[in-house]
Design a protein around this motif. Sequence first.
Motif, PDB file in Angstrom:
ATOM      1  N   VAL A   1       0.846  -1.203   0.000  1.00 31.51           N
ATOM      2  CA  VAL A   1       0.000   0.000   0.000  1.00 31.51           C
ATOM      3  C   VAL A   1       0.877   1.248   0.000  1.00 31.51           C
ATOM      4  CG1 VAL A   1      -1.781   1.284   1.257  1.00 31.51           C
ATOM      5  CG2 VAL A   1      -1.760  -1.211   1.382  1.00 31.51           C
TER       6      VAL A   1
ATOM      7  N   PRO B   1       0.581   4.907   1.138  1.00 30.72           N
ATOM      8  CA  PRO B   1      -0.356   5.736   1.907  1.00 30.72           C
ATOM      9  C   PRO B   1      -0.886   6.917   1.078  1.00 30.72           C
ATOM     10  CG  PRO B   1       1.593   5.239   3.203  1.00 30.72           C
ATOM     11  CD  PRO B   1       1.867   4.728   1.823  1.00 30.72           C
TER      12      PRO B   1
ATOM     13  N   ASN C   1      -4.223   5.802  -0.027  1.00 30.33           N
ATOM     14  CA  ASN C   1      -4.194   4.368   0.289  1.00 30.33           C
ATOM     15  C   ASN C   1      -4.308   3.512  -0.959  1.00 30.33           C
ATOM     16  OD1 ASN C   1      -3.766   4.623   3.035  1.00 30.33           O
ATOM     17  ND2 ASN C   1      -5.948   4.964   3.403  1.00 30.33           N
TER      18      ASN C   1
ATOM     19  N   LYS D   1      -3.651   0.607  -3.044  1.00 31.66           N
ATOM     20  CA  LYS D   1      -3.237  -0.798  -2.930  1.00 31.66           C
ATOM     21  C   LYS D   1      -2.698  -1.266  -4.261  1.00 31.66           C
ATOM     22  CE  LYS D   1      -6.442  -2.784   0.328  1.00 31.66           C
ATOM     23  NZ  LYS D   1      -7.803  -3.218   0.220  1.00 31.66           N
TER      24      LYS D   1
ATOM     25  N   GLU E   1      -8.095   4.013  -2.433  1.00 35.29           N
ATOM     26  CA  GLU E   1      -9.281   4.182  -1.590  1.00 35.29           C
ATOM     27  C   GLU E   1     -10.003   5.475  -1.979  1.00 35.29           C
ATOM     28  OE1 GLU E   1      -8.905   3.365   2.848  1.00 35.29           O
ATOM     29  OE2 GLU E   1      -9.167   5.540   2.771  1.00 35.29           O
TER      30      GLU E   1
END
Length: 243
Positions: free
Chosen positions: A113, A115, A146, A148, A178
């Motif tokens: 991930v 951030p 976030n 991924k 996200e």
Amino acid sequence: MRTVLTFVPLLVLTSCVKIPPNFHKCNRKSPDFKSCVLESAKKGVRELVRPYPELTLPRMDPFEISEVTIGGSDGPVNFQQKFTKCKFYGLVDLDLDDFEFNFEKKVVKMSGVFPEVRMMCDYEVKGKILVLQIDGIGNGTVILKNLKIMDVLPFEETKRMGRTFPKFKSSSITIDPELVVFDFLNHDNRALSDNVNPIFNNNWKDIFDEVKGDYANVVDRVVLNVVNSFFSKVSFEEAFDSA
Ligand SMILES: *[C@@H]1O[C@H](CO)[C@@H](O)[C@H](O)[C@H]1NC(C)=O
């Protein structure tokens, strides 16, 4: 769909080099090889804040790409985007949760991930988003929160001077943020950016889905460039202990 990518020219050296002193070697025969490689890769990513010309690795924070062109499609986001002078921040903050070297299957798998990845570019766009004509030039920031990632990198082995060098053939990354925040500033028409930014941000999922494949292609090429640069200079024998 067309994606063009130009890197900032990298220094190319041909001689063999020693791996950086802070690079942690893992033993292939050790039972904790897997966790050792993960730890080593985690630390290795953080070390990329500075360039390693001897490994033809550019500085990764910010990481610079001189031009990315992403072609239009027939979906709701029908426009051509040309980004220039791009700077990416946050790539060295990758938090890896998996990094596996499989020597039998000749494949590397990784996941983790970011951030926050921040991409700042000058842009030129031509086309329509929903019903809005958005031709123009300007600069903008795209923030991926976030983010991924999961990547699979098959490799082939080549022998040089009795040493084994992997050559990574492809990268198949999936990227899944996200949240994506767009902030564009149109140089000609400030009112246009004021109208477009909320539309982008209210519809970020649809917009991102539309261009996700193209962005993944860009990331694939960056990843391939980094791992192949590293492993064109560093052989398996130098990177890993096996005694
Ligand atoms: C555009 O560039 C200016 C000057 O470099 C900067 O202050 C501003 O934050 C940028 N705008 C966006 C949306 O990135």
